[in-house]
Design an enzyme around this catalytic site. Structure first.
Site, short mmCIF file in Angstrom:
data_model
loop_
_atom_site.label_atom_id
_atom_site.label_comp_id
_atom_site.label_asym_id
_atom_site.label_seq_id
_atom_site.Cartn_x
_atom_site.Cartn_y
_atom_site.Cartn_z
N ASN A 59 9.48 2.77 -3.95
CA ASN A 59 10.33 1.80 -3.25
C ASN A 59 10.82 2.36 -1.92
OD1 ASN A 59 10.18 -0.29 -5.06
ND2 ASN A 59 12.15 0.11 -6.04
N ASP A 99 0.83 -1.20 0.00
CA ASP A 99 0.00 0.00 0.00
C ASP A 99 0.87 1.25 0.00
OD1 ASP A 99 -2.30 -1.57 0.09
OD2 ASP A 99 -2.31 -1.62 2.28
#
Length: 294
Positions: free
Chosen positions: A264, A240
């Site tokens: 990331n 999420d």
């Protein structure tokens, strides 16, 4: 990064019931756990909170029950800067997710409850909110008809659509072809029926691979964006967090590769604390982390 993106999330709102244990019980076995927590969750709410912490203007569309969990979750979301004026309380129980955290990984059982009320007609009533957005984020913890209606409204109004296909289910071809980005993990990707539409979809899939980073296709070439190395406490909510980071970065005008790198970094930081939303970082924390690791 540039302007403040307007992000609408249509999705689930749950209370996470988290148990921490050294080992998972076998069928019929009772074991002792180490800790129990109740944390705000639901993939929709998680992505909304993560996006708000990263500086986006966030509207959440969804449903909670008229129970204690529902009231607590609305108060929490409001305190996080998420606009909940389009979250409705319904005569049903608030959704729950029972999460067992063991050996730095997790198993999850979701009971949708009020999330089942996010139907096509419910979403249609929120048309103006979706139409005014820069980015629409969707997941699959609400009825598929609600997801389809949200996509339809977004595409009629030039809104970029990110579909996080989790938990995975059979998706109609029109859903796969209409979205701008699909963000499955490796398990979800294996279950996506994309062969008949591979040429059209291949540039839309942003494949999240945990510690191996993210891969996507650009001009028929597969590109990989490596993950950041970090000491992991709890992976709940990492996907999420990536989706929120990816969406916010796109909304600020970054290209796909930079948006993946930013996502990331957001995901990596989210794993350093227990719980889905509790570990989600601010934009300032992400920028500091990126600067330190580059």
């Amino acid at each position: 990064m540039g302007q403040t993106p307007k992000i609408t999330v249509v999705g689930s709102i749950n209370m996470d019931l988290v148990t921490i244990t050294d080992q998972l019980p076998k069928m019929g076995e009772t074991i002792l756990g180490q800790q129990f927590q109740m944390n705000p969750g639901g993939k929709g709410a998680n992505q909304a909170v993560a996006s708000a912490r990263l500086g986006a203007a966030v509207q959440l569309i969804g449903c909670v029950g008229e129970d204690m969990f529902g009231k607590e979750l609305l108060q929490h979301l409001n305190s996080e800067g998420v606009d909940v004026s389009h979250v409705e309380q319904v005569s049903d129980q608030t959704g729950t997710a029972s999460i067992i955290v063991s050996k730095k990984d997790n198993n999850i059982i979701v009971v949708p409850g009020a999330n089942n009320h996010v139907t096509a007609s419910f979403v249609e009533a929120k048309r103006e909110v979706i139409a005014a957005s820069d980015i629409l984020i969707l997941q699959l913890e609400i009825p598929l008809e609600g997801v389809q209606k949200a996509i339809e409204i977004a595409k009629e109004n030039g809104v970029t659509v990110i579909l996080n296909p989790a938990p995975i289910c059979e998706l109609p071809a029109d859903v796969l072809t209409k979205v701008d980005y699909l963000t499955p993990n490796e398990h979800e990707y294996k279950h996506l029926t994309i062969d008949d539409n591979r040429a059209e979809l291949i540039g839309k899939v942003i494949l999240t691979k945990g510690s191996e980073g993210v891969s996507y296709f650009q001009d028929d070439e597969e590109l990989n964006i490596p993950a950041y190395s970090i000491d992991v406490v709890d992976t709940t909510g990492a996907g999420d967090s990536f989706n929120a980071g990816f969406a916010v970065a796109l909304g600020k005008g970054l290209p796909v590769d930079a948006a993946c790198r930013y996502g990331n970094a957001v995901a990596a930081l989210s794993t350093t604390k227990l719980g889905a939303q509790t570990g989600m970082p601010t934009d300032a924390e992400v920028q500091e982390f990126i600067n330190k690791t580059n």
